[in-house]
Design a protein around this motif. Sequence first.
Motif, PDB file in Angstrom:
ATOM      1  N   MET A   1       0.840  -1.163   0.000  1.00 59.57           N
ATOM      2  CA  MET A   1       0.000   0.000   0.000  1.00 59.57           C
ATOM      3  C   MET A   1       0.898   1.243   0.000  1.00 59.57           C
ATOM      4  SD  MET A   1      -2.744   1.191   2.897  1.00 59.57           S
ATOM      5  CE  MET A   1      -3.718  -0.265   2.625  1.00 59.57           C
ATOM      6  N   LYS A   2       0.664   2.111  -0.969  1.00 58.47           N
ATOM      7  CA  LYS A   2       1.438   3.337  -1.076  1.00 58.47           C
ATOM      8  C   LYS A   2       0.590   4.501  -0.561  1.00 58.47           C
ATOM      9  CE  LYS A   2       4.098   6.187  -4.186  1.00 58.47           C
ATOM     10  NZ  LYS A   2       4.593   6.402  -5.533  1.00 58.47           N
ATOM     11  N   ILE A   3       1.096   5.184   0.467  1.00 61.36           N
ATOM     12  CA  ILE A   3       0.390   6.304   1.073  1.00 61.36           C
ATOM     13  C   ILE A   3       1.207   7.567   0.896  1.00 61.36           C
ATOM     14  CG2 ILE A   3      -0.558   7.247   3.208  1.00 61.36           C
ATOM     15  CD1 ILE A   3      -0.770   4.308   4.208  1.00 61.36           C
ATOM     16  N   GLN A   4       0.553   8.607   0.390  1.00 63.19           N
ATOM     17  CA  GLN A   4       1.189   9.906   0.217  1.00 63.19           C
ATOM     18  C   GLN A   4       0.241  10.986   0.723  1.00 63.19           C
ATOM     19  OE1 GLN A   4       1.559   9.276  -4.100  1.00 63.19           O
ATOM     20  NE2 GLN A   4       3.702   9.885  -3.823  1.00 63.19           N
ATOM     21  N   PHE A   5       0.825  12.110   1.085  1.00 64.50           N
ATOM     22  CA  PHE A   5       0.049  13.261   1.515  1.00 64.50           C
ATOM     23  C   PHE A   5       0.412  14.431   0.614  1.00 64.50           C
ATOM     24  CE2 PHE A   5       0.418  10.530   5.210  1.00 64.50           C
ATOM     25  CZ  PHE A   5      -0.906  10.436   5.606  1.00 64.50           C
ATOM     26  N   PRO A   6      -0.486  14.802  -0.294  1.00 62.74           N
ATOM     27  CA  PRO A   6      -0.202  15.924  -1.187  1.00 62.74           C
ATOM     28  C   PRO A   6      -0.035  17.229  -0.403  1.00 62.74           C
ATOM     29  CG  PRO A   6      -2.214  14.783  -1.854  1.00 62.74           C
ATOM     30  CD  PRO A   6      -1.786  14.214  -0.544  1.00 62.74           C
ATOM     31  N   ALA A   7       0.679  18.144  -0.965  1.00 66.13           N
ATOM     32  CA  ALA A   7       0.936  19.433  -0.310  1.00 66.13           C
ATOM     33  C   ALA A   7      -0.223  20.404  -0.485  1.00 66.13           C
ATOM     34  CB  ALA A   7       2.225  20.029  -0.854  1.00 66.13           C
ATOM     35  N   LYS A   8      -1.423  19.890  -0.496  1.00 62.06           N
ATOM     36  CA  LYS A   8      -2.618  20.744  -0.596  1.00 62.06           C
ATOM     37  C   LYS A   8      -2.929  21.312   0.786  1.00 62.06           C
ATOM     38  CE  LYS A   8      -4.824  18.466  -4.461  1.00 62.06           C
ATOM     39  NZ  LYS A   8      -6.071  17.951  -4.991  1.00 62.06           N
ATOM     40  N   PRO A   9      -3.436  22.553   0.823  1.00 58.17           N
ATOM     41  CA  PRO A   9      -3.765  23.138   2.125  1.00 58.17           C
ATOM     42  C   PRO A   9      -4.910  22.393   2.813  1.00 58.17           C
ATOM     43  CG  PRO A   9      -4.094  24.736   0.329  1.00 58.17           C
ATOM     44  CD  PRO A   9      -3.674  23.439  -0.279  1.00 58.17           C
ATOM     45  N   ALA A  10      -4.819  22.339   4.131  1.00 57.77           N
ATOM     46  CA  ALA A  10      -5.903  21.771   4.932  1.00 57.77           C
ATOM     47  C   ALA A  10      -7.037  22.785   4.995  1.00 57.77           C
ATOM     48  CB  ALA A  10      -5.397  21.455   6.331  1.00 57.77           C
ATOM     49  N   ILE A  11      -8.248  22.290   5.287  1.00 58.84           N
ATOM     50  CA  ILE A  11      -9.402  23.190   5.381  1.00 58.84           C
ATOM     51  C   ILE A  11     -10.188  22.920   6.662  1.00 58.84           C
ATOM     52  CG2 ILE A  11      -9.663  23.507   2.883  1.00 58.84           C
ATOM     53  CD1 ILE A  11     -12.054  21.516   3.074  1.00 58.84           C
TER      54      ILE A  11
END
Length: 87
Positions: A1-11
């Motif tokens: 399983m490949k998990i990534q966290f994009p650099a999109k702002p949290a809301i």
Amino acid sequence: MKIQFPAKPAIYTENTTVAFQALVDGEALTREVSTEALQDHFGATTAYGSDLVATFEANRAAIEAVAMAKLPQRVDAGRYLLTSADF
């Protein structure tokens, strides 16, 4: 399983949580962290959305590390909330 966290702002959400995105095997999933977790463990001093998002962003790496550990247990597309007990 490949998990990534994009650099999109949290809301800030209507659920009074802070939502952020995770990519699990390329599928975008929204995850949330509770106001209480941000106050209890990361120093948020108010429940204002702007303060909670700023606290999340300042502690993003630590929150994403916990989310990464929890994601294999809950990969469904439904709501997944990290609470104070997760930290």
